[in-house]
Design a protein around this motif. Structure first.
Motif, PDB file in Angstrom:
ATOM      1  N   THR A 143      -9.345  -4.631   7.074  1.00 33.47           N
ATOM      2  CA  THR A 143      -9.751  -5.052   8.426  1.00 33.47           C
ATOM      3  C   THR A 143     -10.410  -6.235   8.307  1.00 33.47           C
ATOM      4  O   THR A 143     -10.920  -6.984   9.603  1.00 33.47           O
ATOM      5  CB  THR A 143     -11.085  -3.750   8.060  1.00 33.47           C
ATOM      6  N   TYR A 193       1.018  -0.985   0.422  1.00 29.40           N
ATOM      7  CA  TYR A 193       0.185   0.223   0.024  1.00 29.40           C
ATOM      8  C   TYR A 193       0.724   1.148   0.302  1.00 29.40           C
ATOM      9  O   TYR A 193       0.388   2.396  -0.223  1.00 29.40           O
ATOM     10  CB  TYR A 193      -1.031   0.076   1.249  1.00 29.40           C
ATOM     11  N   GLU A 207       0.387   6.248   5.903  1.00 29.60           N
ATOM     12  CA  GLU A 207      -0.129   3.968   5.579  1.00 29.60           C
ATOM     13  C   GLU A 207      -0.189   3.257   6.457  1.00 29.60           C
ATOM     14  O   GLU A 207      -1.100   1.954   7.678  1.00 29.60           O
ATOM     15  CB  GLU A 207      -0.088   3.989   4.116  1.00 29.60           C
ATOM     16  N   ARG A 216      -8.582   3.012  -2.596  1.00 28.23           N
ATOM     17  CA  ARG A 216      -7.739   2.537  -0.883  1.00 28.23           C
ATOM     18  C   ARG A 216      -8.513   3.062  -0.142  1.00 28.23           C
ATOM     19  O   ARG A 216      -8.151   1.917   1.007  1.00 28.23           O
ATOM     20  CB  ARG A 216      -7.700   4.240  -1.057  1.00 28.23           C
ATOM     21  N   ARG A 245      -8.788  -0.812   2.547  1.00 29.98           N
ATOM     22  CA  ARG A 245      -8.653  -0.981   3.918  1.00 29.98           C
ATOM     23  C   ARG A 245      -9.332  -1.283   4.385  1.00 29.98           C
ATOM     24  O   ARG A 245      -9.938  -2.156   5.347  1.00 29.98           O
ATOM     25  CB  ARG A 245      -8.828   0.776   4.058  1.00 29.98           C
TER      26      ARG A 245
END
Length: 157
Positions: free
Chosen positions: A57, A39, A81, A49, A53
């Motif tokens: 998660t 990333y 990041e 992006r 994420r």
């Protein structure tokens, strides 16, 4: 893309499994290694992006997650990041093992200093960080041992 590798734990099972298949084959004595996309310096749209994420998660919320092997370039300062990832790890109490890569590109005398700076910046403990170089094979055996310990610590029975 999320790459999933099936690694047999004495069962004879191993190989690559694509995330496109929708489900993974049952493998009670196997380990799954999830390789997430990098990333840091990639140029991506806001949508990409956000999707990345959400993917991270989702992976971190898995109940059977043994931990994370986090590859960080020893020559670089932690990015926004990187700091966001560290926050996610801390919030979820995820076991983290950080491999500082490309140590061969830093003078030997500066390696310990850089390791300390990065450990402090990312709020990691000494046993969570290993200095490595694929070129010089520095830290590779130690990294293998630490990964094995992480996996064994989370294995049932």
């Amino acid at each position: 893309m999320l790459n999933v590798y099936l690694m047999g734990a004495g069962s004879g099972e191993q190989g690559a499994v694509t995330a496109d298949s929708g489900s993974l084959p049952p493998a009670p004595r196997s380990l799954y290694l999830l390789d997430l996309p990098g990333y840091g310096y990639a140029k991506a749209s806001h949508t990409d992006r956000r999707a990345f994420r959400l993917l991270i998660t989702h992976v971190l919320d898995r109940a059977r997650l043994a931990g994370v092997l986090w590859l960080l370039d020893i020559r670089r300062e932690p990015s926004d990041e990187d700091r966001a990832m560290q926050q996610l790890f801390a919030e979820r109490e995820t076991a983290v093992l950080a491999a500082l890569t490309k140590s061969d590109a830093v003078a030997r005398a500066a390696r310990a200093r850089r390791e300390g700076e990065l450990r402090s910046a990312l709020e990691l403990e000494e046993d969570q960080m290993i200095v490595t170089s694929a070129r010089d094979k520095e830290g590779i055996d130690e990294l293998r041992e630490a990964i094995g310990g992480l996996v064994r610590a989370e294995s049932p029975g």
